[in-house]
Design a protein around this motif. Structure first.
Motif, PDB file in Angstrom:
ATOM      1  N   VAL A  99       0.780  -1.124   0.014  1.00 10.06           N
ATOM      2  CA  VAL A  99       0.237   0.540   0.020  1.00 10.06           C
ATOM      3  C   VAL A  99       1.125   1.061  -0.043  1.00 10.06           C
ATOM      4  CG1 VAL A  99      -1.735   1.680   1.522  1.00 10.06           C
ATOM      5  CG2 VAL A  99      -1.973  -1.267   1.400  1.00 10.06           C
ATOM      6  N   LEU A 100       2.367   0.667   0.883  1.00 12.55           N
ATOM      7  CA  LEU A 100       3.116   2.299   0.780  1.00 12.55           C
ATOM      8  C   LEU A 100       4.576   1.687   0.940  1.00 12.55           C
ATOM      9  CD1 LEU A 100       3.412   5.488   1.235  1.00 12.55           C
ATOM     10  CD2 LEU A 100       3.123   4.948   3.383  1.00 12.55           C
ATOM     11  N   VAL A 101       5.510   2.133  -0.119  1.00  9.60           N
ATOM     12  CA  VAL A 101       6.656   1.912   0.072  1.00  9.60           C
ATOM     13  C   VAL A 101       7.283   3.328   0.030  1.00  9.60           C
ATOM     14  CG1 VAL A 101       8.576   1.090  -0.177  1.00  9.60           C
ATOM     15  CG2 VAL A 101       6.968  -0.186  -0.889  1.00  9.60           C
ATOM     16  N   SER A 102       7.971   3.832   0.990  1.00 11.63           N
ATOM     17  CA  SER A 102       8.459   5.229   1.735  1.00 11.63           C
ATOM     18  C   SER A 102      10.026   5.422   2.082  1.00 11.63           C
ATOM     19  CB  SER A 102       7.792   5.859   1.837  1.00 11.63           C
ATOM     20  OG  SER A 102       7.411   5.787   3.567  1.00 11.63           O
ATOM     21  N   LYS A 103      10.755   6.546   2.070  1.00 11.41           N
ATOM     22  CA  LYS A 103      11.939   6.623   3.192  1.00 11.41           C
ATOM     23  C   LYS A 103      11.341   7.592   3.630  1.00 11.41           C
ATOM     24  CE  LYS A 103      16.548   7.673   2.268  1.00 11.41           C
ATOM     25  NZ  LYS A 103      17.051   6.727   3.013  1.00 11.41           N
ATOM     26  N   PRO A 104      11.910   7.534   5.300  1.00 10.49           N
ATOM     27  CA  PRO A 104      11.279   8.379   6.112  1.00 10.49           C
ATOM     28  C   PRO A 104      11.940   9.206   6.247  1.00 10.49           C
ATOM     29  CG  PRO A 104      12.216   6.516   7.548  1.00 10.49           C
ATOM     30  CD  PRO A 104      11.648   6.472   6.010  1.00 10.49           C
ATOM     31  N   GLN A 133     -11.080   2.655   5.875  1.00 13.84           N
ATOM     32  CA  GLN A 133     -10.204   1.960   4.904  1.00 13.84           C
ATOM     33  C   GLN A 133     -10.430   3.245   3.934  1.00 13.84           C
ATOM     34  OE1 GLN A 133      -9.917  -1.488   2.779  1.00 13.84           O
ATOM     35  NE2 GLN A 133     -11.432  -2.018   4.764  1.00 13.84           N
ATOM     36  N   GLY A 134      -8.783   3.400   3.308  1.00 11.21           N
ATOM     37  CA  GLY A 134      -8.650   4.170   1.713  1.00 11.21           C
ATOM     38  C   GLY A 134      -8.967   3.732   0.641  1.00 11.21           C
ATOM     39  N   VAL A 135      -8.399   3.382  -0.034  1.00 13.29           N
ATOM     40  CA  VAL A 135      -8.556   3.696  -1.865  1.00 13.29           C
ATOM     41  C   VAL A 135      -7.896   1.518  -1.735  1.00 13.29           C
ATOM     42  CG1 VAL A 135      -7.863   3.251  -4.158  1.00 13.29           C
ATOM     43  CG2 VAL A 135      -7.619   5.171  -2.363  1.00 13.29           C
ATOM     44  N   ASN A 136      -9.757   1.171  -2.363  1.00 11.34           N
ATOM     45  CA  ASN A 136      -9.480   0.127  -1.833  1.00 11.34           C
ATOM     46  C   ASN A 136      -9.204  -0.574  -3.397  1.00 11.34           C
ATOM     47  OD1 ASN A 136     -10.630  -3.015  -1.965  1.00 11.34           O
ATOM     48  ND2 ASN A 136     -10.784  -1.940   0.314  1.00 11.34           N
ATOM     49  N   LEU A 137      -8.488  -1.318  -3.858  1.00 11.42           N
ATOM     50  CA  LEU A 137      -8.084  -2.228  -5.456  1.00 11.42           C
ATOM     51  C   LEU A 137      -9.488  -2.782  -5.827  1.00 11.42           C
ATOM     52  CD1 LEU A 137      -5.951  -2.955  -7.486  1.00 11.42           C
ATOM     53  CD2 LEU A 137      -5.419  -4.334  -6.219  1.00 11.42           C
ATOM     54  N   LYS A 138     -10.371  -3.449  -5.113  1.00 10.92           N
ATOM     55  CA  LYS A 138     -11.366  -4.416  -5.694  1.00 10.92           C
ATOM     56  C   LYS A 138     -12.103  -2.678  -6.031  1.00 10.92           C
ATOM     57  CE  LYS A 138     -14.533  -4.930  -1.975  1.00 10.92           C
ATOM     58  NZ  LYS A 138     -15.005  -5.649  -1.185  1.00 10.92           N
ATOM     59  N   TRP A 139     -12.640  -1.963  -5.083  1.00  7.97           N
ATOM     60  CA  TRP A 139     -13.918  -0.463  -5.989  1.00  7.97           C
ATOM     61  C   TRP A 139     -12.906   0.041  -6.766  1.00  7.97           C
ATOM     62  CZ3 TRP A 139     -17.981  -2.454  -4.552  1.00  7.97           C
ATOM     63  CH2 TRP A 139     -18.286  -2.901  -2.929  1.00  7.97           C
ATOM     64  N   ILE A 140     -11.720  -0.079  -7.040  1.00  8.53           N
ATOM     65  CA  ILE A 140     -10.791   0.711  -8.665  1.00  8.53           C
ATOM     66  C   ILE A 140     -10.890  -0.174  -9.474  1.00  8.53           C
ATOM     67  CG2 ILE A 140      -8.422   0.942  -9.476  1.00  8.53           C
ATOM     68  CD1 ILE A 140      -7.644   2.013  -6.675  1.00  8.53           C
ATOM     69  N   VAL A 141     -11.038  -1.302  -9.444  1.00  4.20           N
ATOM     70  CA  VAL A 141     -11.466  -2.707 -10.432  1.00  4.20           C
ATOM     71  C   VAL A 141     -12.915  -2.353 -11.047  1.00  4.20           C
ATOM     72  CG1 VAL A 141     -12.162  -4.994 -10.998  1.00  4.20           C
ATOM     73  CG2 VAL A 141      -9.464  -4.296 -10.047  1.00  4.20           C
ATOM     74  N   GLY A 142     -13.639  -2.214  -9.584  1.00  2.00           N
ATOM     75  CA  GLY A 142     -15.234  -2.318 -10.018  1.00  2.00           C
ATOM     76  C   GLY A 142     -15.783  -0.659 -11.173  1.00  2.00           C
ATOM     77  N   LEU A 143     -14.921  -0.070 -10.622  1.00  5.00           N
ATOM     78  CA  LEU A 143     -15.169   1.091 -11.520  1.00  5.00           C
ATOM     79  C   LEU A 143     -14.240   1.659 -12.772  1.00  5.00           C
ATOM     80  CD1 LEU A 143     -13.862   4.599  -8.785  1.00  5.00           C
ATOM     81  CD2 LEU A 143     -16.437   3.694  -9.841  1.00  5.00           C
ATOM     82  N   ILE A 144     -13.279   0.270 -13.283  1.00  2.00           N
ATOM     83  CA  ILE A 144     -12.824   0.291 -14.151  1.00  2.00           C
ATOM     84  C   ILE A 144     -14.321  -0.238 -14.635  1.00  2.00           C
ATOM     85  CG2 ILE A 144     -11.103  -1.290 -15.042  1.00  2.00           C
ATOM     86  CD1 ILE A 144      -8.961   0.005 -13.077  1.00  2.00           C
ATOM     87  N   LEU A 145     -15.020  -0.932 -14.487  1.00  2.00           N
ATOM     88  CA  LEU A 145     -15.278  -1.856 -15.056  1.00  2.00           C
ATOM     89  C   LEU A 145     -16.407  -0.882 -15.763  1.00  2.00           C
ATOM     90  CD1 LEU A 145     -15.369  -5.848 -13.672  1.00  2.00           C
ATOM     91  CD2 LEU A 145     -14.458  -5.105 -15.551  1.00  2.00           C
ATOM     92  N   ILE A 146     -16.824  -0.207 -14.738  1.00  3.70           N
ATOM     93  CA  ILE A 146     -17.996   0.345 -15.021  1.00  3.70           C
ATOM     94  C   ILE A 146     -17.972   1.120 -16.187  1.00  3.70           C
ATOM     95  CG2 ILE A 146     -19.510   3.058 -13.508  1.00  3.70           C
ATOM     96  CD1 ILE A 146     -19.456   0.659 -11.220  1.00  3.70           C
ATOM     97  N   LEU A 147     -17.001   1.847 -16.204  1.00  2.00           N
ATOM     98  CA  LEU A 147     -16.135   2.419 -17.887  1.00  2.00           C
ATOM     99  C   LEU A 147     -15.822   1.981 -18.552  1.00  2.00           C
ATOM    100  CD1 LEU A 147     -15.520   5.518 -17.986  1.00  2.00           C
ATOM    101  CD2 LEU A 147     -12.717   4.571 -17.568  1.00  2.00           C
ATOM    102  N   ILE A 148     -15.874   0.397 -18.574  1.00  2.00           N
ATOM    103  CA  ILE A 148     -15.278  -0.392 -19.811  1.00  2.00           C
ATOM    104  C   ILE A 148     -17.160  -0.073 -19.688  1.00  2.00           C
ATOM    105  CG2 ILE A 148     -15.887  -2.316 -20.458  1.00  2.00           C
ATOM    106  CD1 ILE A 148     -12.912  -2.584 -18.959  1.00  2.00           C
ATOM    107  N   GLY A 149     -18.510  -0.349 -19.342  1.00  2.00           N
ATOM    108  CA  GLY A 149     -19.625  -1.011 -19.210  1.00  2.00           C
ATOM    109  C   GLY A 149     -20.497   0.827 -20.051  1.00  2.00           C
ATOM    110  N   TRP A 150     -19.902   1.800 -19.396  1.00  2.00           N
ATOM    111  CA  TRP A 150     -20.405   3.391 -20.420  1.00  2.00           C
ATOM    112  C   TRP A 150     -20.205   3.377 -21.398  1.00  2.00           C
ATOM    113  CZ3 TRP A 150     -17.379   7.919 -20.337  1.00  2.00           C
ATOM    114  CH2 TRP A 150     -19.039   9.292 -20.437  1.00  2.00           C
ATOM    115  N   VAL A 151     -18.682   3.149 -21.595  1.00  2.00           N
ATOM    116  CA  VAL A 151     -17.935   4.144 -23.014  1.00  2.00           C
ATOM    117  C   VAL A 151     -18.933   2.678 -23.911  1.00  2.00           C
ATOM    118  CG1 VAL A 151     -16.049   3.542 -24.554  1.00  2.00           C
ATOM    119  CG2 VAL A 151     -16.171   4.767 -21.471  1.00  2.00           C
ATOM    120  N   SER A 152     -18.933   0.927 -23.957  1.00  2.00           N
ATOM    121  CA  SER A 152     -19.192   0.673 -24.895  1.00  2.00           C
ATOM    122  C   SER A 152     -20.926   0.681 -24.777  1.00  2.00           C
ATOM    123  CB  SER A 152     -19.327  -0.901 -24.501  1.00  2.00           C
ATOM    124  OG  SER A 152     -17.771  -1.423 -23.751  1.00  2.00           O
ATOM    125  N   THR A 153     -21.439   1.470 -24.244  1.00  2.00           N
ATOM    126  CA  THR A 153     -22.945   1.530 -24.532  1.00  2.00           C
ATOM    127  C   THR A 153     -23.260   3.011 -25.134  1.00  2.00           C
ATOM    128  OG1 THR A 153     -23.577   2.723 -22.491  1.00  2.00           O
ATOM    129  CG2 THR A 153     -23.647   0.048 -22.346  1.00  2.00           C
TER     130      THR A 153
END
Length: 196
Positions: free
Chosen positions: A111-116, A176-196
């Motif tokens: 989730v995070l890789v940083s140098k303090p 929780q902040g950004v969740n990868l599952k919902w990012i994938v969900g939004l991408i799929l929604i965008l694909i469906g929206w663009v394809s219609t």
């Protein structure tokens, strides 16, 4: 309509894998085995461990089968700083080649890789870390499978040569902040929206 059904099925399949809907809690014996792996008892000539057996036991006994986050604070050995930095980079690359595929295979990821920078608190000598990692683990069973994997054990033994100290803190997500599952969900929604 067919496209939306396909996209929903794809999302549900990804959510099932990412959240590990089928994953069971750790058993008492697996908790003991987890401690052995974390404390380096599987590695010959491993120095005395700083891993708390009571903490690992509680971690295993309170397993709810859900995702958690691991905060890793790492301090490198100072006597290695003056040596060939290429050798240290090679250690990190070899370690990453083993660990990251294992993480992704089990639905886990950084989730995070940083140098303090320097800490604001005083005294801060014990807090002068060289790297901070926050890893999202799908479940405690996935952590168990990763750290008990012989490939991980060999890579970790190699990595220990460059580490002076490390503090590992597991935590349960509250907000929780950004969740990868919902990012994938939004991408799929965008694909469906663009394809219609």
């Amino acid at each position: 309509m067919t496209l939306y059904i396909i996209l929903i099925v794809i999302f549900l399949c990804f959510a099932c894998w990412y959240d590990g809907w089928w994953i069971s809690s750790l058993t008492e014996e697996e908790g003991k085995d987890l401690y052995k792996a974390l404390s380096g008892q599987r590695v010959e000539d491993q120095p005395k461990t700083t891993v708390n057996p009571n903490a690992v036991d509680l971690f295993a006994r309170t397993d709810n089968g859900k995702a958690f986050y691991m905060l890793n604070l790492i301090k490198d050995k100072k006597d290695l700083e003056s040596k060939d930095m290429g050798a240290l980079e090679s250690i990190d690359r070899n370690y990453a080649k083993v660990v990251f595929p294992l993480l992704f295979k089990h639905g886990c990821h950084p989730v995070l890789v940083s140098k303090p920078l320097t800490t604001f608190s005083q005294p801060a000598t014990e807090e002068e870390w060289d790297a901070i990692f926050i890893i999202r683990y799908r479940s405690r069973r996935d952590l168990y499978k990763i750290v008990t994997n012989p490939e991980f054990q060999k890579a970790w033994e190699f990595k220990l040569a460059s580490i002076q100290n490390t503090t590992v803190i597991p935590s349960i997500p509250v907000l929780q902040g950004v969740n990868l599952k919902w990012i994938v969900g939004l991408i799929l929604i965008l694909i469906g929206w663009v394809s219609t």
